[in-house]
Write a protein that holds these residues in place. Sequence first.
Motif, PDB file in Angstrom:
ATOM      1  N   MET A 273       0.831  -1.210   0.000  1.00 30.22           N
ATOM      2  CA  MET A 273       0.000   0.000   0.000  1.00 30.22           C
ATOM      3  C   MET A 273       0.867   1.262   0.000  1.00 30.22           C
ATOM      4  O   MET A 273       0.610   2.211  -0.757  1.00 30.22           O
ATOM      5  CB  MET A 273      -0.916   0.006   1.226  1.00 30.22           C
ATOM      6  N   VAL A 274       1.899   1.256   0.845  1.00 30.10           N
ATOM      7  CA  VAL A 274       2.807   2.409   0.909  1.00 30.10           C
ATOM      8  C   VAL A 274       3.490   2.618  -0.435  1.00 30.10           C
ATOM      9  O   VAL A 274       3.659   3.755  -0.906  1.00 30.10           O
ATOM     10  CB  VAL A 274       3.852   2.230   2.030  1.00 30.10           C
ATOM     11  N   HIS A 275       3.882   1.517  -1.081  1.00 35.25           N
ATOM     12  CA  HIS A 275       4.501   1.619  -2.413  1.00 35.25           C
ATOM     13  C   HIS A 275       3.551   2.305  -3.397  1.00 35.25           C
ATOM     14  O   HIS A 275       3.962   3.212  -4.136  1.00 35.25           O
ATOM     15  CB  HIS A 275       4.859   0.224  -2.941  1.00 35.25           C
ATOM     16  N   ASN A 276       2.292   1.895  -3.406  1.00 36.77           N
ATOM     17  CA  ASN A 276       1.310   2.493  -4.317  1.00 36.77           C
ATOM     18  C   ASN A 276       1.136   3.987  -4.061  1.00 36.77           C
ATOM     19  O   ASN A 276       1.131   4.795  -4.995  1.00 36.77           O
ATOM     20  CB  ASN A 276      -0.049   1.792  -4.155  1.00 36.77           C
ATOM     21  N   VAL A 277       0.952   4.345  -2.806  1.00 38.91           N
ATOM     22  CA  VAL A 277       0.698   5.752  -2.477  1.00 38.91           C
ATOM     23  C   VAL A 277       1.940   6.599  -2.746  1.00 38.91           C
ATOM     24  O   VAL A 277       1.833   7.735  -3.210  1.00 38.91           O
ATOM     25  CB  VAL A 277       0.233   5.895  -1.012  1.00 38.91           C
ATOM     26  N   THR A 278       3.117   6.050  -2.458  1.00 37.43           N
ATOM     27  CA  THR A 278       4.363   6.777  -2.759  1.00 37.43           C
ATOM     28  C   THR A 278       4.461   7.078  -4.245  1.00 37.43           C
ATOM     29  O   THR A 278       4.822   8.200  -4.654  1.00 37.43           O
ATOM     30  CB  THR A 278       5.584   5.959  -2.308  1.00 37.43           C
ATOM     31  N   LEU A 279       4.150   6.076  -5.079  1.00 36.11           N
ATOM     32  CA  LEU A 279       4.163   6.276  -6.533  1.00 36.11           C
ATOM     33  C   LEU A 279       3.166   7.363  -6.925  1.00 36.11           C
ATOM     34  O   LEU A 279       3.471   8.229  -7.758  1.00 36.11           O
ATOM     35  CB  LEU A 279       3.827   4.965  -7.240  1.00 36.11           C
ATOM     36  N   ALA A 280       1.985   7.355  -6.317  1.00 34.80           N
ATOM     37  CA  ALA A 280       0.960   8.355  -6.641  1.00 34.80           C
ATOM     38  C   ALA A 280       1.445   9.766  -6.303  1.00 34.80           C
ATOM     39  O   ALA A 280       1.300  10.695  -7.113  1.00 34.80           O
ATOM     40  CB  ALA A 280      -0.330   8.047  -5.879  1.00 34.80           C
ATOM     41  N   VAL A 294       2.303  15.927   3.458  1.00 34.79           N
ATOM     42  CA  VAL A 294       1.557  14.673   3.321  1.00 34.79           C
ATOM     43  C   VAL A 294       2.557  13.556   3.042  1.00 34.79           C
ATOM     44  O   VAL A 294       3.302  13.604   2.069  1.00 34.79           O
ATOM     45  CB  VAL A 294       0.522  14.738   2.176  1.00 34.79           C
ATOM     46  N   ALA A 295       2.579  12.553   3.912  1.00 41.36           N
ATOM     47  CA  ALA A 295       3.450  11.391   3.725  1.00 41.36           C
ATOM     48  C   ALA A 295       2.605  10.208   3.266  1.00 41.36           C
ATOM     49  O   ALA A 295       1.409  10.130   3.586  1.00 41.36           O
ATOM     50  CB  ALA A 295       4.158  11.055   5.033  1.00 41.36           C
ATOM     51  N   PRO A 296       3.185   9.279   2.506  1.00 39.69           N
ATOM     52  CA  PRO A 296       2.417   8.106   2.065  1.00 39.69           C
ATOM     53  C   PRO A 296       1.734   7.374   3.221  1.00 39.69           C
ATOM     54  O   PRO A 296       0.601   6.910   3.096  1.00 39.69           O
ATOM     55  CB  PRO A 296       3.486   7.225   1.400  1.00 39.69           C
TER      56      PRO A 296
END
Length: 329
Positions: A273-280, A294-296
Amino acid sequence: MEADIFLYHKEEDTLDVESFQGEKRKVIQPASLKDPKLEKLKEALGDWINRTLRADHIVVQSLEEDLYDGLVLHHLLSRLGGVHLSVDEIALTSTAQIHKLEVVLEELDKRLGLQDGSGIKWDVKLIHSKDLLATLHLLVAMVRCFQPDVDLPPNVKVEVVVVEVSKSGIKSDVQTEVLTEESRDADSASLGNTEREDPIEQLLKLDAHKVNTVKKAILHFVNQNMANVGLQVSDMDKQFADGVILLLLIGQLEGFFIPLFDFNLTPVNHSEMVHNVTLALDLLNDSGLQISNVAPQDIVSQDIAATMKVLYLLFKKHKAKCERTSREK
């Protein structure tokens, strides 16, 4: 005093006395170069440059060494001011670098409202000679003009020696140079922080029905765009936590396809999930949307304020375009 100053700079190879004979030059005292406040300012400016130019694949490691040729300043002006100048992308010779700096700094001074020459604490010669003081003054002025919401360490001052070289000898005087303004008193600072506070943070302090009204508007905007991929969002607090819908929404709004191998379409753990949000968030920064504070992990932990900040910025950027599309249909 003068002998010590010039001995230090001779050892560091940063000061050529003959190069500014007949001029005044300000030289940062060695003790001030080690000031933690100055180090924090340099770090903050470096981070700001790297965030701004991430999409250009430019990384600055040293303010003194990486800005003298005009490349970074040229890209900053393009990104922040939307100005595209007819200069070489890379200037290899000293002559080409100086010409590029002349063009870039002339346009920058106009954008900063300093075209009459008053209040300018930098010039082509100083920047090209890797003068740290002039470079810092220029970058602070750019932040204040283009992105005043960027937090720079307050009350940063350095001791400088004002050196004047003439045929009759060397004159020097020690002065204090202000790089960033002093902090306001508690009441003024509180007022200033309120004025600069993120719109979503201000919104969340309002009555619940007003918050819900805005959430509904953003949710309607989201579903308008997610209908194209057959998805529906009903719970803003939870459905963005794994980053999947956020990535698909960004792709729809920005008009590009995100390869499925770049993210986890069905994330099963916190790390995915963190990987996805970081990419976003990286994609948003690359597209020019600066997401601050805002952090992932905030999105993944279902922090509604963080989620709404991201969605609000997308809503603000694309709302008008979506409305035009709806009318045309």
